[in-house]
Design an enzyme around this catalytic site. Sequence first.
Site, PDB file in Angstrom:
ATOM      1  N   LYS A 206       0.840  -1.206   0.000  1.00 56.08           N
ATOM      2  CA  LYS A 206       0.000   0.000   0.000  1.00 56.08           C
ATOM      3  C   LYS A 206       0.875   1.257   0.000  1.00 56.08           C
ATOM      4  O   LYS A 206       0.675   2.161  -0.781  1.00 56.08           O
ATOM      5  CB  LYS A 206      -0.922  -0.028   1.230  1.00 56.08           C
ATOM      6  CG  LYS A 206      -1.813   1.184   1.361  1.00 56.08           C
ATOM      7  CD  LYS A 206      -2.796   1.012   2.509  1.00 56.08           C
ATOM      8  CE  LYS A 206      -3.504   2.327   2.812  1.00 56.08           C
ATOM      9  NZ  LYS A 206      -4.444   2.228   3.914  1.00 56.08           N
ATOM     10  N   GLU A 212      10.455  -4.627   4.628  1.00 57.57           N
ATOM     11  CA  GLU A 212      10.518  -6.047   4.245  1.00 57.57           C
ATOM     12  C   GLU A 212      10.218  -6.224   2.762  1.00 57.57           C
ATOM     13  O   GLU A 212      10.929  -6.927   2.032  1.00 57.57           O
ATOM     14  CB  GLU A 212       9.484  -6.867   5.041  1.00 57.57           C
ATOM     15  CG  GLU A 212       9.784  -7.001   6.512  1.00 57.57           C
ATOM     16  CD  GLU A 212       9.107  -5.934   7.351  1.00 57.57           C
ATOM     17  OE1 GLU A 212       8.914  -4.795   6.846  1.00 57.57           O
ATOM     18  OE2 GLU A 212       8.783  -6.221   8.522  1.00 57.57           O
ATOM     19  N   GLY A 267      -4.958  -1.855   5.006  1.00 56.75           N
ATOM     20  CA  GLY A 267      -4.114  -2.953   4.523  1.00 56.75           C
ATOM     21  C   GLY A 267      -4.780  -4.313   4.669  1.00 56.75           C
ATOM     22  O   GLY A 267      -4.853  -5.101   3.731  1.00 56.75           O
ATOM     23  N   ARG A 268      -5.310  -4.591   5.875  1.00 52.34           N
ATOM     24  CA  ARG A 268      -5.888  -5.925   6.109  1.00 52.34           C
ATOM     25  C   ARG A 268      -7.257  -6.086   5.470  1.00 52.34           C
ATOM     26  O   ARG A 268      -7.861  -7.152   5.552  1.00 52.34           O
ATOM     27  CB  ARG A 268      -5.926  -6.214   7.613  1.00 52.34           C
ATOM     28  CG  ARG A 268      -6.660  -5.174   8.441  1.00 52.34           C
ATOM     29  CD  ARG A 268      -6.367  -5.357   9.932  1.00 52.34           C
ATOM     30  NE  ARG A 268      -6.851  -4.255  10.745  1.00 52.34           N
ATOM     31  CZ  ARG A 268      -6.219  -3.107  10.919  1.00 52.34           C
ATOM     32  NH1 ARG A 268      -5.080  -2.871  10.298  1.00 52.34           N
ATOM     33  NH2 ARG A 268      -6.710  -2.157  11.703  1.00 52.34           N
ATOM     34  N   GLU A 353      -5.376  -7.296  14.691  1.00 51.46           N
ATOM     35  CA  GLU A 353      -4.836  -5.975  14.363  1.00 51.46           C
ATOM     36  C   GLU A 353      -5.954  -4.931  14.435  1.00 51.46           C
ATOM     37  O   GLU A 353      -5.706  -3.771  14.733  1.00 51.46           O
ATOM     38  CB  GLU A 353      -4.222  -6.012  12.954  1.00 51.46           C
ATOM     39  CG  GLU A 353      -3.147  -4.961  12.746  1.00 51.46           C
ATOM     40  CD  GLU A 353      -2.349  -5.213  11.482  1.00 51.46           C
ATOM     41  OE1 GLU A 353      -1.356  -5.942  11.553  1.00 51.46           O
ATOM     42  OE2 GLU A 353      -2.729  -4.694  10.433  1.00 51.46           O
ATOM     43  N   HIS A 384      -6.050 -33.845  17.021  1.00 55.06           N
ATOM     44  CA  HIS A 384      -4.968 -34.678  17.555  1.00 55.06           C
ATOM     45  C   HIS A 384      -3.860 -33.842  18.173  1.00 55.06           C
ATOM     46  O   HIS A 384      -2.796 -34.356  18.480  1.00 55.06           O
ATOM     47  CB  HIS A 384      -4.424 -35.576  16.440  1.00 55.06           C
ATOM     48  CG  HIS A 384      -5.478 -36.487  15.892  1.00 55.06           C
ATOM     49  ND1 HIS A 384      -5.636 -37.788  16.323  1.00 55.06           N
ATOM     50  CD2 HIS A 384      -6.468 -36.255  14.992  1.00 55.06           C
ATOM     51  CE1 HIS A 384      -6.665 -38.332  15.681  1.00 55.06           C
ATOM     52  NE2 HIS A 384      -7.184 -37.417  14.875  1.00 55.06           N
ATOM     53  N   LYS A 512       7.716  -0.659  12.542  1.00 56.97           N
ATOM     54  CA  LYS A 512       8.373  -0.217  11.313  1.00 56.97           C
ATOM     55  C   LYS A 512       9.444   0.844  11.635  1.00 56.97           C
ATOM     56  O   LYS A 512      10.535   0.837  11.087  1.00 56.97           O
ATOM     57  CB  LYS A 512       7.337   0.352  10.331  1.00 56.97           C
ATOM     58  CG  LYS A 512       6.387  -0.706   9.738  1.00 56.97           C
ATOM     59  CD  LYS A 512       5.467  -0.130   8.662  1.00 56.97           C
ATOM     60  CE  LYS A 512       4.505  -1.181   8.128  1.00 56.97           C
ATOM     61  NZ  LYS A 512       3.682  -0.770   7.002  1.00 56.97           N
TER      62      LYS A 512
HETATM   63  C1  G6Q Z   1      -2.700  -3.872   7.779  1.00 49.19           C
HETATM   64  C2  G6Q Z   1      -1.473  -3.284   8.280  1.00 49.19           C
HETATM   65  C3  G6Q Z   1      -0.214  -3.986   7.869  1.00 49.19           C
HETATM   66  C4  G6Q Z   1       0.212  -3.677   6.439  1.00 49.19           C
HETATM   67  C5  G6Q Z   1       1.654  -4.135   6.253  1.00 49.19           C
HETATM   68  C6  G6Q Z   1       2.143  -3.893   4.850  1.00 49.19           C
HETATM   69  O1  G6Q Z   1      -3.791  -3.424   7.971  1.00 49.19           O
HETATM   70  O2  G6Q Z   1      -1.445  -1.947   7.975  1.00 49.19           O
HETATM   71  O3  G6Q Z   1      -0.291  -5.374   8.031  1.00 49.19           O
HETATM   72  O4  G6Q Z   1      -0.641  -4.291   5.532  1.00 49.19           O
HETATM   73  O5  G6Q Z   1       2.458  -3.477   7.177  1.00 49.19           O
HETATM   74  O6  G6Q Z   1       2.078  -2.555   4.517  1.00 49.19           O
HETATM   75  P1  G6Q Z   1       2.226  -2.100   3.023  1.00 49.19           P
HETATM   76  O7  G6Q Z   1       1.124  -2.698   2.238  1.00 49.19           O
HETATM   77  O8  G6Q Z   1       2.173  -0.606   3.049  1.00 49.19           O
HETATM   78  O9  G6Q Z   1       3.556  -2.604   2.530  1.00 49.19           O
END
Ligand code: G6Q
Length: 546
Positions: A206, A212, A267-268, A353, A384, A512
Site C-alpha cells: 500500500k 521487508e 491494509g488488512r 490488528e 490430535h 516499522k
Molecule cells: C494492515 C497493516 C499492515 C500492512 C503491512 C504492509 O492493515 O497496515 O499489516 O498491511 O504493514 O504494509 P504495506 O502494504 O504498506 O507494505
Amino acid sequence: MSVLINSATWKQLVLHKNKLDKTDMKTMFAADPERFPRFTVKQKGILFDYSKNIINDETIRLLFKLADDCDLKVKIDAMFSGQKINVTENRAVLHTALRNLRSTKITVGSNDIMPGINDVLSRMGRFAESLHKGHHQGFSGKKINTIINIGIGGSYLGPAMICGALKYYAKPDMKIRFVSNVDGTDIIENLKGIDPETTLFVIASKTFTTQETLTNAETAKKWFLESAAGKNDIKSHFIALSTNIDGAKEFGIDPKNVFGFWDWVGGRYSLWSAVGMSIALYIGFDNFASLLAGASETDEHFRTEPFEHNMPVIAALLGIWYSNFFDARTQAVIPYDQYLARLPEYLQQLDMESNGKSVCLNGELVDYSTGPVIWGQPGTSAQHSFFQLIHQGTQMIPVDFIAVMNNANKPGNHHDILLSNFFAQTEALMKGRNEAEAREELESQGMDETEIKKLLPHKIFPGNKPTNSIILDKLDPHTLGMLVAMYEHKVFVQGAIWNINSFDQWGVELGKILAKQILPQLTAAEDVTDHDSSTNGLMNYYKGKH
Ligand code: G6Q
C-alpha cells in the site's frame, strides 16, 4: 467506570450470566426441540448454527439491546456511506465500495469514488486476460506461468489465504508463491526452481515504503537481472499494487503496470482492491469478480437485515458475550476443509490488528476486554493436537467450526469421515460426559472399582463448551467472498460495541520505525551504548559474532 460497563444493559447481562451459570446447554437442548431452527441463520450458500452457545432468548434480546445502546445501526451506515470513521488517521473505511458491483454512487468528501474503482478493476481484468492468453509474455517470448507475490501483512495474508482456498480454481499450469518475511530464507527458498523467463513478480505494498517488501523486491530484481534479462525487461516481469504510484515507478516498474488503490482501503481489508491482482492472475479475473460479488452479498445482508437474522451481528455479539461476561481470552477457528488451512492465520490479522486496542475513541483507557486472541488449525488434524485443552482445560475457548458440504475432493468416504468428526466434536463439546456416563464406560470395560475410582475424574468432560457451526454449500469464490466479508463485519461490530477504532494499527507502525533506527547501528564500527543494557548487550553480541 466507562459508559459501556456502567450501562443498564451491561449490568443486566452480568446478572443474566449468573442465572445461566445454573443451567447448561445440554439441559436447554433437552427442554427445547426447536432450539436448532431458532438459533440458526441462513444466507444463500451459508448456514450459521449458533444453537450450541450458552444462550437463551433473553441473552439474545439483551445482546441486541446492547448493540442498539451502542448505536450499531448508525455506525454501520456511517461506514458504508464513507464517513471518516477511522478517526485517528482521518480516513473513511470503504473496502465495501471495492465490491459495490452495482456501482451505486459512493462519495469521499465530494468525490464519487466508483469511477476510479471501476477503472482499476477493468485494468486488472485486461492485464489478467492478456497474461492468461499469452499476449503479455516474458522477455524471451514465453508465456508467464509463475506468480511471485511480494508483500507483507495485509498485502500478503488475504491473497495467500484466498489463493490457498481456491486452489481448485487455479488456471491450468499457473503456480503462485508468496514471499513476505524479510528473512532472506523466504525469498531464496521461493526462488528455487523458478524460471525467470516465465515469472511475474507482483510487488504488493500500500505504502511502497515497507522495509521487508522493498528489500525482498530489490533482491528479486537483482536475481532477475543476474539470471537472465536486461533492465528493459523489468517492465514485463514486475508489476506493482500500491497507493504510492511514484514509489513504484521509482523502483523501476512501468507506470502501465502499477495498479492503484486509495488510503480508505485498510491494509488488512485490501484483498478486494488491486492487492487482489495475484488472486485474479491465479484463478482468473471472472473468479475474482465472483469473490467480490459474494462479499457484496454479505455487505447487503449486513447493512439491511434486522439483527435477528444478521450473521455478522450475531457472531460478533456472541464473541462479546464470551469475552466480556465469561472472561474468554481466546477464540479458535477450525476449518474442516484443507483448502481453508490458512483462514485462521488470515483471521488472526483481521481480528487482532483491528481490535487489539485498549483506548476508546474518546482517548480513555477501556475498562473491559477487547479483541481476543484468534487461533486455529484445520480439523481433523487439530483434534490430535490442541483439542484436549478445549475439552478439558481450564479456559473457556469458544470455537467456530467451519465445514463445506460439497467438497471438491471426495476419494472414497473421506468426506463423510471428515464431517462425522465435525459433528461429533461440536456435540461432545456441548454435551461433555458426566460421571455416570464415564463410570458406565469403565464398567463396560470390566474394570474393578479401585481402578474405576482412580480413573473416573480424568474421564469426565465438563461439556457446555460453546461452538458455532458454519456450513458452506460449496467452497467457491462467491461463497468464500461471503464468508470473509462476514468475518470482516463481525470484527467491525465488536469494535463498534467496544468503542475502539478497528481501522488503525499504531502498534504495526511502531515496529516499522524501531527496526529502521536500529539497522544502521548493526553495521557501525563502534559499540552500541544508547539502549537499555539488554538491548545493548544483545546487539554487541550479534555484532561481535557475525
Ligand atoms: C494492515 C497493516 C499492515 C500492512 C503491512 C504492509 O492493515 O497496515 O499489516 O498491511 O504493514 O504494509 P504495506 O502494504 O504498506 O507494505
